[in-house]
Design a protein around this motif. Structure first.
Motif, PDB file in Angstrom:
ATOM      1  N   ARG A 189       0.818  -1.216   0.000  1.00 25.46           N
ATOM      2  CA  ARG A 189       0.000   0.000   0.000  1.00 25.46           C
ATOM      3  C   ARG A 189       0.851   1.265   0.000  1.00 25.46           C
ATOM      4  O   ARG A 189       0.320   2.375  -0.172  1.00 25.46           O
ATOM      5  CB  ARG A 189      -0.943   0.000   1.211  1.00 25.46           C
ATOM      6  CG  ARG A 189      -2.048  -1.026   1.112  1.00 25.46           C
ATOM      7  CD  ARG A 189      -3.039  -0.899   2.258  1.00 25.46           C
ATOM      8  NE  ARG A 189      -3.884   0.278   2.159  1.00 25.46           N
ATOM      9  CZ  ARG A 189      -5.003   0.348   1.445  1.00 25.46           C
ATOM     10  NH1 ARG A 189      -5.416  -0.689   0.738  1.00 25.46           N
ATOM     11  NH2 ARG A 189      -5.727   1.461   1.437  1.00 25.46           N
ATOM     12  N   TYR A 190       2.144   1.111   0.192  1.00 25.93           N
ATOM     13  CA  TYR A 190       3.046   2.260   0.282  1.00 25.93           C
ATOM     14  C   TYR A 190       2.953   3.153  -0.957  1.00 25.93           C
ATOM     15  O   TYR A 190       3.135   2.696  -2.081  1.00 25.93           O
ATOM     16  CB  TYR A 190       4.484   1.762   0.471  1.00 25.93           C
ATOM     17  CG  TYR A 190       5.532   2.847   0.475  1.00 25.93           C
ATOM     18  CD1 TYR A 190       5.482   3.894   1.391  1.00 25.93           C
ATOM     19  CD2 TYR A 190       6.575   2.825  -0.445  1.00 25.93           C
ATOM     20  CE1 TYR A 190       6.450   4.887   1.397  1.00 25.93           C
ATOM     21  CE2 TYR A 190       7.559   3.806  -0.446  1.00 25.93           C
ATOM     22  CZ  TYR A 190       7.475   4.842   0.476  1.00 25.93           C
ATOM     23  OH  TYR A 190       8.440   5.831   0.486  1.00 25.93           O
ATOM     24  N   GLU A 191       2.612   4.417  -0.722  1.00 26.89           N
ATOM     25  CA  GLU A 191       2.473   5.438  -1.759  1.00 26.89           C
ATOM     26  C   GLU A 191       1.418   5.092  -2.802  1.00 26.89           C
ATOM     27  O   GLU A 191       1.387   5.690  -3.880  1.00 26.89           O
ATOM     28  CB  GLU A 191       3.822   5.732  -2.426  1.00 26.89           C
ATOM     29  CG  GLU A 191       4.829   6.379  -1.477  1.00 26.89           C
ATOM     30  CD  GLU A 191       6.045   6.941  -2.185  1.00 26.89           C
ATOM     31  OE1 GLU A 191       6.450   6.344  -3.201  1.00 26.89           O
ATOM     32  OE2 GLU A 191       6.570   7.968  -1.710  1.00 26.89           O
ATOM     33  N   ARG A 192       0.547   4.144  -2.496  1.00 22.77           N
ATOM     34  CA  ARG A 192      -0.560   3.800  -3.393  1.00 22.77           C
ATOM     35  C   ARG A 192      -1.903   4.038  -2.721  1.00 22.77           C
ATOM     36  O   ARG A 192      -2.823   4.592  -3.327  1.00 22.77           O
ATOM     37  CB  ARG A 192      -0.466   2.330  -3.825  1.00 22.77           C
ATOM     38  CG  ARG A 192       0.751   2.029  -4.700  1.00 22.77           C
ATOM     39  CD  ARG A 192       0.819   0.548  -5.042  1.00 22.77           C
ATOM     40  NE  ARG A 192      -0.394   0.078  -5.687  1.00 22.77           N
ATOM     41  CZ  ARG A 192      -1.277  -0.748  -5.124  1.00 22.77           C
ATOM     42  NH1 ARG A 192      -1.077  -1.225  -3.893  1.00 22.77           N
ATOM     43  NH2 ARG A 192      -2.341  -1.128  -5.784  1.00 22.77           N
ATOM     44  N   ASP A 221       9.928   2.652   8.040  1.00 24.65           N
ATOM     45  CA  ASP A 221      10.416   3.602   7.039  1.00 24.65           C
ATOM     46  C   ASP A 221       9.321   3.923   6.032  1.00 24.65           C
ATOM     47  O   ASP A 221       9.149   5.083   5.632  1.00 24.65           O
ATOM     48  CB  ASP A 221      11.641   3.012   6.334  1.00 24.65           C
ATOM     49  CG  ASP A 221      12.255   3.988   5.341  1.00 24.65           C
ATOM     50  OD1 ASP A 221      12.638   5.095   5.760  1.00 24.65           O
ATOM     51  OD2 ASP A 221      12.328   3.642   4.149  1.00 24.65           O
ATOM     52  N   ARG A 222       8.564   2.908   5.634  1.00 21.32           N
ATOM     53  CA  ARG A 222       7.487   3.110   4.665  1.00 21.32           C
ATOM     54  C   ARG A 222       6.281   3.803   5.302  1.00 21.32           C
ATOM     55  O   ARG A 222       5.718   4.741   4.737  1.00 21.32           O
ATOM     56  CB  ARG A 222       7.049   1.767   4.068  1.00 21.32           C
ATOM     57  CG  ARG A 222       8.057   1.163   3.093  1.00 21.32           C
ATOM     58  CD  ARG A 222       7.656  -0.250   2.720  1.00 21.32           C
ATOM     59  NE  ARG A 222       8.456  -0.803   1.637  1.00 21.32           N
ATOM     60  CZ  ARG A 222       9.657  -1.329   1.779  1.00 21.32           C
ATOM     61  NH1 ARG A 222      10.214  -1.382   2.997  1.00 21.32           N
ATOM     62  NH2 ARG A 222      10.318  -1.798   0.752  1.00 21.32           N
ATOM     63  N   LEU A 223       5.873   3.322   6.462  1.00 23.26           N
ATOM     64  CA  LEU A 223       4.660   3.848   7.093  1.00 23.26           C
ATOM     65  C   LEU A 223       4.781   5.308   7.494  1.00 23.26           C
ATOM     66  O   LEU A 223       3.805   6.066   7.430  1.00 23.26           O
ATOM     67  CB  LEU A 223       4.310   3.007   8.326  1.00 23.26           C
ATOM     68  CG  LEU A 223       3.712   1.626   8.092  1.00 23.26           C
ATOM     69  CD1 LEU A 223       3.490   0.918   9.418  1.00 23.26           C
ATOM     70  CD2 LEU A 223       2.390   1.736   7.336  1.00 23.26           C
ATOM     71  N   THR A 224       5.947   5.688   7.949  1.00 18.71           N
ATOM     72  CA  THR A 224       6.114   7.041   8.479  1.00 18.71           C
ATOM     73  C   THR A 224       6.632   8.035   7.451  1.00 18.71           C
ATOM     74  O   THR A 224       6.766   9.227   7.755  1.00 18.71           O
ATOM     75  CB  THR A 224       7.063   7.031   9.690  1.00 18.71           C
ATOM     76  OG1 THR A 224       8.349   6.543   9.287  1.00 18.71           O
ATOM     77  CG2 THR A 224       6.517   6.138  10.796  1.00 18.71           C
TER      78      THR A 224
END
Length: 249
Positions: A189-192, A221-224
């Protein structure tokens, strides 16, 4: 010779049903005699638009599976003065979802994290966004089962329909082997698409949940990266209510 009223009504009802125009049909059944055909057409179309919005909202609420109804206006921000009320209320229109940003609500149990998460979710639904609510354990178990049955890619893709997925109670219970597919869920879901996470654990303790320090660091790193992070510092609402009842007993 004019068409009999009964035949006309039947024809209109059939046409509206075939064309799927319930709003137009309800407007017609109101029996308002139009003074101007153009005004009547506009009013009929407005009625249809309202009908479709109401139906979509009903379907979005059903699909969200919110555990109970809560609104941001019901939340007592005075109990947690360090919580930035205006920043949280600004999320209500769902603009952060268009920017693919995440929301992390971190703090002690009973401070209202789930209330705020549901309130934000409900506001986003009202704005027309698709939302899904689940707990971290339930989602991890669903994904682990899908992985065991070789259905994980399909299940992960099924969540693409939601602009926001609320993952409640991350850290309250260990995820065991379900931690790996849950990491994959967040990573995809990162950046989508956006996620909203409520947790009682500081970021430094998330490895206790996922069982792998390297994996956890990558996840954080991805979530924040694009996230609104709110820390709920204060006494448990439920504890305060119990204390008040004890004092008045």
């Amino acid at each position: 010779m004019s068409e009999p009223t009964h035949d006309r009504d039947t024809a209109v009802q059939t046409l509206c049903r075939d064309l799927k125009l319930p709003g137009v049909l309800r407007h017609y059944r109101n029996g308002i005699v139009p003074t101007d055909p153009k005004d009547y057409l506009r009013e009929s179309l407005e009625a249809e638009r309202t009908s479709r919005r109401e139906k979509r909202l009903k379907n979005l609420l059903k699909g969200a599976r919110l555990p109970y109804a809560r609104t941001l206006s019901e939340y007592d921000f005075l109990r947690l003065p360090s919580l930035p009320k205006e920043q949280i209320l600004s999320l209500a229109q769902g603009d952060f979802l268009r920017r693919r940003e995440n929301l992390v609500l971190l703090g002690n149990s009973g401070t209202g994290k789930t209330h705020v998460a549901i309130g934000v979710a409900a506001s986003c639904i009202a704005a027309g966004y698709a939302v899904r609510f689940t707990t971290a354990l339930t989602l991890a178990q669903e994904l682990l089962l899908a992985q065991d049955e070789h259905r994980l890619p399909r299940v992960l893709k099924s969540y693409d329909r939601y602009d926001l997925v609320v993952v409640d109670e991350l850290g309250y219970l260990g995820l065991g082997p379900g931690g790996a597919p849950l990491f994959q869920f967040f990573a995809e879901r990162y950046e989508r698409k956006s996620v909203c996470i409520t947790t009682n654990l500081e970021f430094g303790r998330w490895a206790e949940v996922f069982g792998d320090a390297t994996l956890t660091e990558a996840l954080l790193d991805r979530l924040t990266h694009h996230a609104h992070i709110f820390v709920f510092r204060g006494e448990s609402y439920r504890y305060a209510q119990r204390s008040a009842k004890t004092m008045t007993a």
